[in-house]
Design an enzyme around this catalytic site. Structure first.
Site, PDB file in Angstrom:
ATOM      1  N   LEU A   1      42.934 -45.496 102.273  1.00  0.00           N
ATOM      2  CA  LEU A   1      44.280 -45.451 102.860  1.00  0.00           C
ATOM      3  C   LEU A   1      44.734 -44.015 103.096  1.00  0.00           C
ATOM      4  O   LEU A   1      45.816 -43.773 103.634  1.00  0.00           O
ATOM      5  CB  LEU A   1      45.273 -46.139 101.908  1.00  0.00           C
ATOM      6  CG  LEU A   1      45.046 -47.630 101.625  1.00  0.00           C
ATOM      7  CD1 LEU A   1      45.979 -48.116 100.519  1.00  0.00           C
ATOM      8  CD2 LEU A   1      45.256 -48.449 102.891  1.00  0.00           C
ATOM      9  N   SER A   2      43.930 -43.041 102.659  1.00  0.00           N
ATOM     10  CA  SER A   2      44.367 -41.642 102.684  1.00  0.00           C
ATOM     11  C   SER A   2      44.762 -41.130 104.075  1.00  0.00           C
ATOM     12  O   SER A   2      45.794 -40.459 104.201  1.00  0.00           O
ATOM     13  CB  SER A   2      43.289 -40.734 102.091  1.00  0.00           C
ATOM     14  OG  SER A   2      43.142 -41.041 100.735  1.00  0.00           O
TER      15      SER A   2
ATOM     16  N   LYS B   1      33.518 -37.032  92.509  1.00  0.00           N
ATOM     17  CA  LYS B   1      34.469 -36.092  91.903  1.00  0.00           C
ATOM     18  C   LYS B   1      33.778 -35.047  91.013  1.00  0.00           C
ATOM     19  O   LYS B   1      34.271 -33.929  90.883  1.00  0.00           O
ATOM     20  CB  LYS B   1      35.545 -36.849  91.127  1.00  0.00           C
ATOM     21  CG  LYS B   1      36.478 -37.647  92.055  1.00  0.00           C
ATOM     22  CD  LYS B   1      37.596 -38.329  91.309  1.00  0.00           C
ATOM     23  CE  LYS B   1      38.368 -39.254  92.249  1.00  0.00           C
ATOM     24  NZ  LYS B   1      39.486 -39.922  91.563  1.00  0.00           N
TER      25      LYS B   1
ATOM     26  N   ASP C   1      44.989 -36.420  90.166  1.00  0.00           N
ATOM     27  CA  ASP C   1      45.120 -37.807  89.696  1.00  0.00           C
ATOM     28  C   ASP C   1      46.137 -37.936  88.557  1.00  0.00           C
ATOM     29  O   ASP C   1      47.000 -38.810  88.578  1.00  0.00           O
ATOM     30  CB  ASP C   1      43.758 -38.345  89.221  1.00  0.00           C
ATOM     31  CG  ASP C   1      42.831 -38.633  90.381  1.00  0.00           C
ATOM     32  OD1 ASP C   1      43.324 -38.963  91.479  1.00  0.00           O
ATOM     33  OD2 ASP C   1      41.602 -38.529  90.203  1.00  0.00           O
TER      34      ASP C   1
ATOM     35  N   ALA D   1      37.560 -44.204  78.111  1.00  0.00           N
ATOM     36  CA  ALA D   1      37.364 -42.789  77.797  1.00  0.00           C
ATOM     37  C   ALA D   1      36.360 -42.186  78.767  1.00  0.00           C
ATOM     38  O   ALA D   1      35.559 -41.325  78.415  1.00  0.00           O
ATOM     39  CB  ALA D   1      36.885 -42.633  76.357  1.00  0.00           C
ATOM     40  N   GLY D   2      36.418 -42.647  80.018  1.00  0.00           N
ATOM     41  CA  GLY D   2      35.534 -42.116  81.048  1.00  0.00           C
ATOM     42  C   GLY D   2      36.224 -41.014  81.827  1.00  0.00           C
ATOM     43  O   GLY D   2      37.221 -40.424  81.387  1.00  0.00           O
TER      44      GLY D   2
ATOM     45  N   THR E   1      33.035 -47.780  73.630  1.00  0.00           N
ATOM     46  CA  THR E   1      32.138 -46.891  72.887  1.00  0.00           C
ATOM     47  C   THR E   1      33.014 -45.870  72.170  1.00  0.00           C
ATOM     48  O   THR E   1      33.529 -44.932  72.790  1.00  0.00           O
ATOM     49  CB  THR E   1      31.174 -46.177  73.864  1.00  0.00           C
ATOM     50  OG1 THR E   1      30.601 -47.159  74.731  1.00  0.00           O
ATOM     51  CG2 THR E   1      30.093 -45.415  73.139  1.00  0.00           C
TER      52      THR E   1
HETATM   53  P1  ATR Z   1      35.685 -43.718  85.517  1.00  0.00           P
HETATM   54  O1  ATR Z   1      35.305 -42.452  86.213  1.00  0.00           O
HETATM   55  O2  ATR Z   1      36.294 -44.774  86.394  1.00  0.00           O
HETATM   56  O3  ATR Z   1      36.482 -43.470  84.286  1.00  0.00           O
HETATM   57  P2  ATR Z   1      33.406 -44.074  83.859  1.00  0.00           P
HETATM   58  O4  ATR Z   1      33.417 -42.631  83.515  1.00  0.00           O
HETATM   59  O5  ATR Z   1      32.096 -44.756  84.142  1.00  0.00           O
HETATM   60  O6  ATR Z   1      34.311 -44.393  85.113  1.00  0.00           O
HETATM   61  O7  ATR Z   1      34.144 -44.862  82.653  1.00  0.00           O
HETATM   62  C1  ATR Z   1      34.344 -46.223  82.665  1.00  0.00           C
HETATM   63  C2  ATR Z   1      35.179 -46.594  81.450  1.00  0.00           C
HETATM   64  O8  ATR Z   1      35.482 -47.982  81.474  1.00  0.00           O
HETATM   65  C3  ATR Z   1      34.474 -46.343  80.122  1.00  0.00           C
HETATM   66  O9  ATR Z   1      35.441 -45.967  79.166  1.00  0.00           O
HETATM   67  C4  ATR Z   1      33.893 -47.728  79.803  1.00  0.00           C
HETATM   68  O10 ATR Z   1      33.635 -47.952  78.429  1.00  0.00           O
HETATM   69  P3  ATR Z   1      32.254 -47.423  77.758  1.00  0.00           P
HETATM   70  O11 ATR Z   1      32.420 -45.937  77.607  1.00  0.00           O
HETATM   71  O12 ATR Z   1      32.131 -48.125  76.490  1.00  0.00           O
HETATM   72  O13 ATR Z   1      31.150 -47.770  78.747  1.00  0.00           O
HETATM   73  C5  ATR Z   1      35.025 -48.588  80.269  1.00  0.00           C
HETATM   74  N1  ATR Z   1      34.649 -49.989  80.573  1.00  0.00           N
HETATM   75  C6  ATR Z   1      33.959 -50.440  81.638  1.00  0.00           C
HETATM   76  N2  ATR Z   1      33.836 -51.785  81.613  1.00  0.00           N
HETATM   77  C7  ATR Z   1      34.485 -52.192  80.472  1.00  0.00           C
HETATM   78  C8  ATR Z   1      34.721 -53.472  79.878  1.00  0.00           C
HETATM   79  N3  ATR Z   1      34.277 -54.608  80.433  1.00  0.00           N
HETATM   80  N4  ATR Z   1      35.433 -53.502  78.729  1.00  0.00           N
HETATM   81  C9  ATR Z   1      35.877 -52.385  78.157  1.00  0.00           C
HETATM   82  N5  ATR Z   1      35.683 -51.134  78.680  1.00  0.00           N
HETATM   83  C10 ATR Z   1      34.997 -51.044  79.818  1.00  0.00           C
END
Ligand code: ATR
Length: 267
Positions: free
Chosen positions: A15-16, A65, A101, A127-128, A152
């Site tokens: 949409l940017s 990114k 963001d 925590a991603g 995790t």
């Molecule tokens: P982004 O850049 O969108 O943050 P990412 O760095 O791959 O993507 O991180 C995805 C996040 O969603 C992680 O915190 C992941 O948990 P894990 O570190 O344990 O993998 C979390 N995540 C993805 N699917 C999930 C689910 N079904 N339930 C809980 N956490 C989920």
């Protein structure tokens, strides 16, 4: 005439261009804003080709990114702490990387939703990369505490370790979330993309504001919030427009009005 674009893969549904065209009209500024589908393994070549065409700046979206972070020749503090770049400004042959963001989310919460963050207890799920990009701007608002909970646990503990110098943080596994209510829950996991809900205790959403970074559809997290007495349930559309507004200001020095655009997109 400014020359901008957004680089991503996929990019068709972005949409940017539409959002930035509306910003430009507010200031009577001429812009050309393209969508560029960069091949997965050659972000830098696509970015350089666009710069060689005379670009003034560009946005970067999934999955580039981190590539943009490495491509930038200079980084703002926000970009450095986020470990990711979503906006690049070209000046004097330097590529200045910024991450808008987190500020976009904060601006949506404060300016559009009238939510005060100071002294609030905030629970972030995930925590991603997305969470990492939010932490500094959120902590700059002086919440009472930011709790980072992740499937995790070690990744949440690491973010706590990396950001504790900026404010009161803690990090733990999703299974350690208590039944006690918090003020704000932000779903920054990618679970919504798979139509899933992070596995967490009920009770923490009681009377809380629940914000999903995803937009465009009702997510399992939003359904869960509804079933758990949340006081307000919001998707990430406001954040999308606000992060774009921050990019536009970063490039042109003009701060666009956003509320009418968010309303129109919601319709
Ligand atoms: P982004 O850049 O969108 O943050 P990412 O760095 O791959 O993507 O991180 C995805 C996040 O969603 C992680 O915190 C992941 O948990 P894990 O570190 O344990 O993998 C979390 N995540 C993805 N699917 C999930 C689910 N079904 N339930 C809980 N956490 C989920």
């Amino acid at each position: 005439m400014y020359k901008f674009a957004v680089l991503g893969h996929p990019i068709k549904h972005s949409l940017s261009p539409d959002i930035h065209a509306q910003f430009a009209r507010q200031f009577d500024i001429q812009i050309d804003y393209d969508k560029i589908l960069a091949p997965i393994d050659s972000f830098a070549q696509s970015a350089q080709a666009f710069i060689d065409q005379g670009a003034d700046g560009f946005n970067v979206t999934v999955p580039f990114k981190l590539d943009a972070f490495n491509f930038a020749t200079e980084l703002t503090l926000n970009a450095k702490t986020a470990g990711a770049v979503n906006t690049i400004k070209i000046t004097n042959n330097q590529y200045l990387g910024e991450n808008t963001d987190g500020t976009g989310l904060v601006n949506d919460l404060i300016n559009n939703l009238n939510i005060t963050l100071t002294d609030k207890v905030i629970l972030i799920l995930g925590a991603g990369g997305a969470t990492q990009g939010l932490l500094l701007p959120l902590l700059n608002q002086h919440p009472k505490r930011i709790m980072i909970a992740n499937r995790t646990a070690s990744k949440a503990e690491k973010l706590h370790h990396d950001f504790s110098a900026y404010g009161n943080t803690c990090g733990f596994g999703l299974d350690k979330i208590k039944h006690t209510p918090v003020d704000i829950i932000i779903n920054a996991t990618s679970a919504s993309l798979d139509g899933k809900m992070p596995d967490i205790a009920n009770g923490c959403a009681d009377n809380a504001i629940c914000y999903d970074l995803m937009y465009g559809q009702q997510t399992p997290f939003m359904d869960w919030a509804k079933n758990n007495n949340a006081s307000l349930i919001v998707d990430g559309l406001g954040m999308l427009v606000e992060q774009a507004a921050c990019s536009f200001e970063f490039w042109t020095g003009n701060k666009p009005k956003t509320q009418a655009i968010i309303k129109a997109l919601r319709r």
